[in-house]
Design a protein around this motif. Sequence first.
Motif, PDB file in Angstrom:
ATOM      1  N   PRO A  47       0.797  -1.233   0.000  1.00  0.00           N
ATOM      2  CA  PRO A  47       0.000   0.000   0.000  1.00  0.00           C
ATOM      3  C   PRO A  47       0.826   1.277   0.000  1.00  0.00           C
ATOM      4  O   PRO A  47       0.290   2.352  -0.248  1.00  0.00           O
ATOM      5  CB  PRO A  47      -0.820  -0.117   1.292  1.00  0.00           C
ATOM      6  N   GLY A  48       2.137   1.191   0.251  1.00  0.00           N
ATOM      7  CA  GLY A  48       2.950   2.401   0.355  1.00  0.00           C
ATOM      8  C   GLY A  48       3.124   3.160  -0.943  1.00  0.00           C
ATOM      9  O   GLY A  48       3.574   4.305  -0.934  1.00  0.00           O
ATOM     10  N   HIS A  49       2.785   2.542  -2.070  1.00  0.00           N
ATOM     11  CA  HIS A  49       2.959   3.195  -3.368  1.00  0.00           C
ATOM     12  C   HIS A  49       1.610   3.390  -4.054  1.00  0.00           C
ATOM     13  O   HIS A  49       1.476   3.131  -5.244  1.00  0.00           O
ATOM     14  CB  HIS A  49       3.893   2.385  -4.255  1.00  0.00           C
ATOM     15  N   GLY A  64       6.528   4.720  -9.610  1.00  0.00           N
ATOM     16  CA  GLY A  64       7.252   3.476  -9.372  1.00  0.00           C
ATOM     17  C   GLY A  64       6.480   2.255  -9.818  1.00  0.00           C
ATOM     18  O   GLY A  64       5.255   2.277  -9.972  1.00  0.00           O
ATOM     19  N   VAL A  65       7.238   1.186 -10.034  1.00  0.00           N
ATOM     20  CA  VAL A  65       6.695  -0.087 -10.485  1.00  0.00           C
ATOM     21  C   VAL A  65       7.170  -1.183  -9.524  1.00  0.00           C
ATOM     22  O   VAL A  65       8.353  -1.251  -9.186  1.00  0.00           O
ATOM     23  CB  VAL A  65       7.175  -0.409 -11.918  1.00  0.00           C
ATOM     24  N   GLY A  66       6.242  -2.015  -9.059  1.00  0.00           N
ATOM     25  CA  GLY A  66       6.607  -3.122  -8.190  1.00  0.00           C
ATOM     26  C   GLY A  66       7.519  -4.106  -8.907  1.00  0.00           C
ATOM     27  O   GLY A  66       7.275  -4.464 -10.058  1.00  0.00           O
ATOM     28  N   LEU A  67       8.576  -4.567  -8.220  1.00  0.00           N
ATOM     29  CA  LEU A  67       9.591  -5.427  -8.829  1.00  0.00           C
ATOM     30  C   LEU A  67       9.775  -6.698  -8.006  1.00  0.00           C
ATOM     31  O   LEU A  67      10.014  -6.633  -6.802  1.00  0.00           O
ATOM     32  CB  LEU A  67      10.924  -4.686  -8.911  1.00  0.00           C
ATOM     33  N   PRO A 266       4.164  -6.661   4.324  1.00  0.00           N
ATOM     34  CA  PRO A 266       4.852  -7.524   3.353  1.00  0.00           C
ATOM     35  C   PRO A 266       4.355  -7.244   1.936  1.00  0.00           C
ATOM     36  O   PRO A 266       3.179  -6.950   1.722  1.00  0.00           O
ATOM     37  CB  PRO A 266       4.477  -8.937   3.812  1.00  0.00           C
ATOM     38  N   MET A 267       5.276  -7.339   0.990  1.00  0.00           N
ATOM     39  CA  MET A 267       4.909  -7.147  -0.411  1.00  0.00           C
ATOM     40  C   MET A 267       4.284  -8.427  -0.945  1.00  0.00           C
ATOM     41  O   MET A 267       4.815  -9.522  -0.732  1.00  0.00           O
ATOM     42  CB  MET A 267       6.132  -6.754  -1.241  1.00  0.00           C
TER      43      MET A 267
END
Length: 348
Positions: A47-49, A64-67, A266-267
């Motif tokens: 949720p931080g992005h 940004g893009v999740g990686l 957690p991601m």
Amino acid sequence: MKRLISLALGALGLLGGLAQADGALERQQRELALLRHGWFQQSPPAPGHAAQRPAGVRDSGQDGVGLLLHNVDMYFQGGIGFHAPQLKGWLVPLEAGAPIDFDHPEAMRIEVVEGEVILSPQQLANLFNQHILAYPQSMLRDFAMHSAGGRLQVSGEVRPLGVGPWLPLRLDGAVSLDAQAGLIDYQPDQLKVLGVPSYGAMSLVGLQLATLVELQRPGATLDGNRMRLDYRKVFPLLGIDGQVDASWLDEQGLHLRFAPPPGSAPMRFSPPAQAGQSYIRLQSGDLKIFEILITYAQVLLKAQAADTPLTFSLRDYRKVLATGLTQVNEDGTFFMSVPPYAVASPPL
């Protein structure tokens, strides 16, 4: 009369056909509307992005893009890189509102949240030979490295004080982590020049390695007898953020373990079932590949060979992906099966 009836029936048939066509078109539009809803649905892995701006067709509003790297050999340029058994984080643009552009990696950074990377002895040597020591005034060159028994053995050449001939150099020592400073320290307790042990004699007269050679490079310095590497700055092209909480050496090489920030969520990624055993997942946000803008990204780059890890190079990503097989699903998910890629050998 028969002709009139025939014309009337034909007209009714035409109207019926038009009605069916209108019905098919309406169904098609309804299906397209549902698909569009999926295409523009954000699914950040944490949720931080969340979106920072009003979202639209060409801008998800998220920076940004999740990686997610899973069993991937990741290279920055040439042979400089690492192996990532599992790494989670974000590709973040240096300019707010800009997409992640793979043609301009210097305009982004990697924000690591958690995971592990391994630099093999060859990758460590490449980092020094192709980047840290690759400048005209260098007093060190041609490093080769070997890891055994928790120690790093280095062979190369040294030119003391930058004058005279190049001399054979041998170093042997341990690697430790200065977690507070965010530095990796290599402190050799054995030094040989011309094959003659000299460290003890140097210690007796108060000399240190830093008095023989200079090393002041981005992310790499020499402090007394310690060679200090800042993992956040030492790689070319882009910076790496994140907290390394453990580091160790074994036969595989140098391990760096990243710990998530305290209290962080957690991601959670959602790679497709066909991801296989080696892949890169890019999830949510906006990115450009081959000058194609992909918004609300749902991208999977997977190894084409089942028994070989995916090799990806940021500098040469076009060469890596040029012969891959691409598929785009109706829901907007972008798949690419990436063939094996041979990293360029370091220059002789």
